[in-house]
Scaffold this active site. Structure first.
Site, mmCIF file in Angstrom:
data_model
loop_
_atom_site.group_PDB
_atom_site.id
_atom_site.type_symbol
_atom_site.label_atom_id
_atom_site.label_comp_id
_atom_site.label_asym_id
_atom_site.label_seq_id
_atom_site.Cartn_x
_atom_site.Cartn_y
_atom_site.Cartn_z
ATOM 1 C CB SER A 135 -1.031 0.144 1.133
ATOM 2 O OG SER A 135 -0.131 -0.153 2.469
ATOM 3 N N GLY A 195 -2.071 -4.198 0.895
ATOM 4 C CA GLY A 195 -2.261 -5.449 1.640
ATOM 5 C C GLY A 195 -1.355 -6.608 1.163
ATOM 6 C CG ASN A 220 0.944 -5.428 4.509
ATOM 7 O OD1 ASN A 220 0.257 -4.734 5.307
ATOM 8 N ND2 ASN A 220 1.044 -5.070 3.248
ATOM 9 C CG ASP A 233 -3.770 4.293 8.589
ATOM 10 O OD1 ASP A 233 -2.937 5.123 8.520
ATOM 11 O OD2 ASP A 233 -4.113 3.322 7.704
ATOM 12 C CG HIS A 287 -1.827 3.260 4.731
ATOM 13 N ND1 HIS A 287 -2.678 2.810 5.841
ATOM 14 C CD2 HIS A 287 -1.091 2.337 3.997
ATOM 15 C CE1 HIS A 287 -2.689 1.316 5.334
ATOM 16 N NE2 HIS A 287 -1.778 1.174 4.286
#
Length: 218
Positions: free
Chosen positions: A48, A83, A112, A193, A196
Site C-alpha cells: 500500500s 495489503g 504487512n 491509521d 499510511h
C-alpha cells in the site's frame, strides 16, 4: 555487339553492389533506431505504501517517480497492491517478470508481514527469492527496508528491520533508505491509521529514495 555487352556489364554490376550496400546501411540504421527506442523498464513491486493507498495513483510517489524520469526514456511499471505480503508477491512475480521484462526491480515489501507477526525466517527467505528470481531474469534489484511499530517487542522489531540488510548483503542487491524517513510518526503527514502517508508526504518519499534509484539505474 560483343563490344556493347562488355561496356554494359560493369555498369550493371556496379549498380548491384550499390543497391546491396544501401540495403545493408538501411538495415543497420533500422536496428540502431530500434535499440535506441527501447526504454529502460523499472518495476516497483510493493504494498500500500507504493500503491497510493487512500489517494489517487497519480498522487503516489511511484507516479511522481515516473514524471521525474520521463526525460530519461525510462518506463515505470507500478506492480504494487495494497495489503501485499512477500508470499503474495512471490506468487505474482514470475508472470510480472515475463510480461514486463524489467531492467530494475524495486522491492518495497515486508511491512504487512511484520504487522502480522510472520516468522522472520520466512520474511528473509521470501525476500531472498524475490531478489534472486528478479536477478535471474536479468534485472538489477533495489531493496527498500521497512520499519514497523514495536507491537511484538523490541527484539522482533529490530530483527525485522535488519533482515533487509542481511538479504541485500547475501544476494548482492542494492539497499535503499527507509522510504518513510522523516515522515513516519508525524501526524500531519500520516493518514488517520498512523500507517499510511498522506498525499502531502509523497514528494518527500520520492526524495528519500530517488538518489538510490538513480544509482541503481546507472
Amino acid at each position: 555487339m560483343p563490344r556493347f555487352s562488355v561496356l554494359i556489364m560493369p555498369s550493371a554490376f556496379s549498380l548491384l553492389l550499390r543497391y546491396t550496400w544501401l540495403c545493408g546501411l538501411c538495415l543497420c540504421l533500422l536496428l540502431a533506431s530500434g535499440a535506441r527506442a527501447a526504454p529502460t523498464r523499472l518495476m516497483v513491486l510493493g504494498d500500500s505504501i507504493s500503491a497510493a493507498y487512500g489517494m489517487s495513483l497519480q498522487q503516489g510517489w511511484v507516479s511522481l517517480l515516473a514524471d521525474e524520469l520521463r526525460d530519461g526514456d525510462i518506463a515505470v511499471i507500478n506492480a504494487s497492491i495494497s495489503g501485499e505480503t512477500t508470499d503474495g508477491a512471490l506468487r505474482r512475480l514470475p508472470a510480472l517478470l515475463e510480461t514486463h521484462a524489467p531492467d530494475l526491480v524495486i522491492i518495497e515489501l515486508g511491512g504487512n508481514d511484520g504487522l502480522r507477526g510472520f516468522p522472520l525466517a520466512t520474511l528473509r527467505e521470501n525476500l531472498t527469492q524475490l531478489v534472486t528470481q528478479s536477478q535471474a531474469a536479468g534485472a538489477e534489484v533495489l531493496l527498500l527496508p521497512m520499519h514497523i511499530p514495536p507491537n511484538y517487542g523490541r527484539r522482533y522489531t529490530e530483527a525485522f528491520h535488519t533482515s533487509f540488510a542481511e538479504v541485500a548483503q547475501a544476494t548482492g542487491a542494492g539497499l535503499g533508505p527507509f522510504i518513510l524517513d522523516g515522515i513516519a510518526g508525524r501526524p500531519e503527514l500520516m493518514q488517520g491509521d498512523g500507517i499510511h502517508p498522506q498525499p502531502e508526504a509523497q514528494a518527500q518519499m520520492l526524495a528519500n529514495v530517488l538518489p538510490a534509484i538513480r544509482e541503481a539505474l546507472q
